[in-house]
Write a protein that holds these residues in place. Structure first.
Motif, PDB file in Angstrom:
ATOM      1  N   GLY A 103       0.746  -1.241   0.000  1.00 38.35           N
ATOM      2  CA  GLY A 103       0.000   0.000   0.000  1.00 38.35           C
ATOM      3  C   GLY A 103       0.777   1.292   0.000  1.00 38.35           C
ATOM      4  O   GLY A 103       0.179   2.360   0.140  1.00 38.35           O
ATOM      5  N   SER A 104       2.064   1.234  -0.161  1.00 34.87           N
ATOM      6  CA  SER A 104       2.870   2.443  -0.195  1.00 34.87           C
ATOM      7  C   SER A 104       2.930   2.984  -1.613  1.00 34.87           C
ATOM      8  O   SER A 104       3.422   2.310  -2.516  1.00 34.87           O
ATOM      9  CB  SER A 104       4.279   2.153   0.323  1.00 34.87           C
ATOM     10  OG  SER A 104       5.095   3.299   0.235  1.00 34.87           O
ATOM     11  N   TYR A 105       2.426   4.200  -1.796  1.00 37.81           N
ATOM     12  CA  TYR A 105       2.445   4.826  -3.117  1.00 37.81           C
ATOM     13  C   TYR A 105       3.816   5.439  -3.358  1.00 37.81           C
ATOM     14  O   TYR A 105       4.109   6.549  -2.904  1.00 37.81           O
ATOM     15  CB  TYR A 105       1.334   5.864  -3.231  1.00 37.81           C
ATOM     16  CG  TYR A 105      -0.020   5.251  -3.463  1.00 37.81           C
ATOM     17  CD1 TYR A 105      -0.440   4.938  -4.751  1.00 37.81           C
ATOM     18  CD2 TYR A 105      -0.864   4.962  -2.402  1.00 37.81           C
ATOM     19  CE1 TYR A 105      -1.672   4.355  -4.969  1.00 37.81           C
ATOM     20  CE2 TYR A 105      -2.101   4.377  -2.615  1.00 37.81           C
ATOM     21  CZ  TYR A 105      -2.507   4.074  -3.897  1.00 37.81           C
ATOM     22  OH  TYR A 105      -3.736   3.491  -4.116  1.00 37.81           O
ATOM     23  N   ASP A 106       4.629   4.730  -4.090  1.00 37.58           N
ATOM     24  CA  ASP A 106       6.023   5.117  -4.292  1.00 37.58           C
ATOM     25  C   ASP A 106       6.270   5.870  -5.584  1.00 37.58           C
ATOM     26  O   ASP A 106       7.297   6.543  -5.711  1.00 37.58           O
ATOM     27  CB  ASP A 106       6.917   3.882  -4.264  1.00 37.58           C
ATOM     28  CG  ASP A 106       6.913   3.191  -2.919  1.00 37.58           C
ATOM     29  OD1 ASP A 106       6.966   1.943  -2.898  1.00 37.58           O
ATOM     30  OD2 ASP A 106       6.875   3.890  -1.891  1.00 37.58           O
ATOM     31  N   TYR A 107       5.369   5.744  -6.533  1.00 38.42           N
ATOM     32  CA  TYR A 107       5.577   6.352  -7.840  1.00 38.42           C
ATOM     33  C   TYR A 107       4.432   7.275  -8.163  1.00 38.42           C
ATOM     34  O   TYR A 107       3.263   6.931  -7.985  1.00 38.42           O
ATOM     35  CB  TYR A 107       5.727   5.273  -8.919  1.00 38.42           C
ATOM     36  CG  TYR A 107       6.878   4.345  -8.644  1.00 38.42           C
ATOM     37  CD1 TYR A 107       8.182   4.733  -8.919  1.00 38.42           C
ATOM     38  CD2 TYR A 107       6.664   3.093  -8.091  1.00 38.42           C
ATOM     39  CE1 TYR A 107       9.245   3.890  -8.644  1.00 38.42           C
ATOM     40  CE2 TYR A 107       7.722   2.242  -7.815  1.00 38.42           C
ATOM     41  CZ  TYR A 107       9.009   2.649  -8.094  1.00 38.42           C
ATOM     42  OH  TYR A 107      10.063   1.813  -7.823  1.00 38.42           O
ATOM     43  N   TRP A 108       4.787   8.459  -8.662  1.00 37.24           N
ATOM     44  CA  TRP A 108       3.810   9.509  -8.908  1.00 37.24           C
ATOM     45  C   TRP A 108       4.024  10.154 -10.261  1.00 37.24           C
ATOM     46  O   TRP A 108       5.153  10.266 -10.741  1.00 37.24           O
ATOM     47  CB  TRP A 108       3.921  10.601  -7.835  1.00 37.24           C
ATOM     48  CG  TRP A 108       3.588  10.118  -6.468  1.00 37.24           C
ATOM     49  CD1 TRP A 108       4.405   9.434  -5.615  1.00 37.24           C
ATOM     50  CD2 TRP A 108       2.342  10.275  -5.792  1.00 37.24           C
ATOM     51  NE1 TRP A 108       3.742   9.144  -4.447  1.00 37.24           N
ATOM     52  CE2 TRP A 108       2.480   9.660  -4.529  1.00 37.24           C
ATOM     53  CE3 TRP A 108       1.133  10.886  -6.125  1.00 37.24           C
ATOM     54  CZ2 TRP A 108       1.440   9.631  -3.604  1.00 37.24           C
ATOM     55  CZ3 TRP A 108       0.104  10.855  -5.209  1.00 37.24           C
ATOM     56  CH2 TRP A 108       0.264  10.240  -3.962  1.00 37.24           C
TER      57      TRP A 108
END
Length: 118
Positions: A103-108
């Motif tokens: 659940g870690s949003y690492d890419y944006w």
């Protein structure tokens, strides 16, 4: 090593519709969630919607339910956000992002501006 590019933002009248697209490239094999976030002037970035890549399970911010629809085309590595019945309070920079199974949003992405006029 995931690159995300949003498109489809613009200016729309209240009550109108817009469809955002986010194309992913690079090492996307570990992606579990694909999500949309937004940030309005003077406010924190907030979650809008997400979808799991494998099953297509969707999740929405309360204010988006019934108006916004998130979908994905895995063959194209693309996630969409269909926004209907837009309101001025939807005005923000919209970002797509990906997260692994934890659940870690690492890419944006770089963001795309959505402006809803009243």
């Amino acid at each position: 090593q995931v690159q995300l590019v949003e498109s489809g933002g613009g200016l729309v009248q209240a009550g109108g519709s817009l469809r955002l697209s986010c194309a992913a490239s690079g090492r996307t094999g570990s992606t579990y969630y694909m999500g949309w976030f937004r940030q309005a002037p003077g406010k924190e970035r907030e979650f809008v919607a997400s979808i799991t890549r494998n099953s297509g399970n969707t999740y929405y911010k309360d204010s988006a339910k019934g108006r916004f629809t998130i979908s994905r085309d895995n063959a194209k590595n693309t996630v969409y956000l269909q926004m209907n019945s837009l309101k001025p309070e939807d005005t923000a920079v919209y970002y797509c992002a990906t997260a692994g199974m934890f659940g870690s949003y690492d890419y944006w992405g770089q963001g795309t501006q959505v402006t809803v006029s009243s």
